[in-house]
Design an enzyme around this catalytic site. Structure first.
Site, PDB file in Angstrom:
ATOM      1  N   ARG A  32      82.541  14.662  29.829  1.00 34.06           N
ATOM      2  CA  ARG A  32      83.024  15.864  28.698  1.00 34.06           C
ATOM      3  C   ARG A  32      83.334  17.359  29.542  1.00 34.06           C
ATOM      4  O   ARG A  32      84.193  17.818  29.080  1.00 34.06           O
ATOM      5  CB  ARG A  32      82.152  15.860  27.573  1.00 34.06           C
ATOM      6  CG  ARG A  32      82.293  14.548  26.896  1.00 34.06           C
ATOM      7  CD  ARG A  32      81.555  14.554  25.635  1.00 34.06           C
ATOM      8  NE  ARG A  32      80.048  14.899  25.837  1.00 34.06           N
ATOM      9  CZ  ARG A  32      79.074  14.059  26.122  1.00 34.06           C
ATOM     10  NH1 ARG A  32      79.579  12.870  25.762  1.00 34.06           N
ATOM     11  NH2 ARG A  32      77.950  14.403  26.253  1.00 34.06           N
ATOM     12  N   GLU A  50      65.110  10.740  30.794  1.00 31.99           N
ATOM     13  CA  GLU A  50      64.079  10.258  30.132  1.00 31.99           C
ATOM     14  C   GLU A  50      63.966   8.857  29.960  1.00 31.99           C
ATOM     15  O   GLU A  50      62.753   8.237  29.869  1.00 31.99           O
ATOM     16  CB  GLU A  50      64.262  10.997  28.660  1.00 31.99           C
ATOM     17  CG  GLU A  50      65.211  10.242  27.659  1.00 31.99           C
ATOM     18  CD  GLU A  50      65.686  11.062  26.487  1.00 31.99           C
ATOM     19  OE1 GLU A  50      65.171  10.452  25.691  1.00 31.99           O
ATOM     20  OE2 GLU A  50      65.999  12.137  26.665  1.00 31.99           O
TER      21      GLU A  50
END
Length: 177
Positions: free
Chosen positions: A62, A99
């Site tokens: 993006r 994560e």
């Protein structure tokens, strides 16, 4: 309505995506709204002109949506930062933690020039992990990231601290999860 308000209204908030407990800020509404999209490009161009840079870099995928038209407007080279395995030829690379695991990004060796001053663009800046890895790639090549620039910032995730001492600017911030 101000341009900033139009930008804010163009960003959809999607709860529990991509997993429970995450509030996703979707910039596709910005892309389909010419007023919001042009506001982003105009503000980014103003910022980049102040910085006297040699190139624009965009983070896959993006970030490319903003970096490519911005580089064209400013008549500057566009340096792509891609996920590992997407670029042919010799690359600089950097692994970084997510994560849920490890990721790796790359840039073509031939695209980055020693001494170059670069702004790195992404659509949303959260923890800063990808941007920090991009900075490492530019440092490997002897270039300097003078600033990180994003459309949306999530300062509660402490990206500024993670990216110090390089300045970070975003066009709009959301301060809660």
């Amino acid at each position: 309505m101000s341009s900033l308000e139009i930008l804010d209204k163009s960003i959809r908030r999607i709860p529990n995506f991509p997993k429970p407990g995450i509030l996703f800020y979707d910039i596709t509404g910005v892309i389909i709204n010419p007023i919001a999209f042009n506001y982003c490009l105009d503000r980014m161009a103003e910022i980049c002109k102040e910085l006297k840079i040699d190139a624009i870099s965009g983070i896959e995928s993006r970030g490319f949506l903003f970096a490519a038209p911005l580089a064209a407007r400013l008549q500057l080279p566009l340096i792509l930062i891609r996920k590992k395995g997407k670029l042919p030829g010799k690359t600089y690379s950097c692994k970084y933690s997510l994560e849920y695991g490890i990721a790796e990004i790359e840039a073509h060796i031939d695209d980055i020039k020693q001494g170059q001053r670069v702004v790195v663009i992404d659509d949303l800046i959260a923890t800063g992990g990808t941007l920090k890895a991009a900075k490492t790639i530019f440092e490997q090549a002897g270039a300097t990231v003078v600033e990180f620039l994003g459309v949306v910032g999530l300062p509660f995730l402490n990206y500024k601290e993670a990216l110090e001492p390089t300045p970070v600017r975003t066009l709009i911030n959301y301060d809660c999860e």
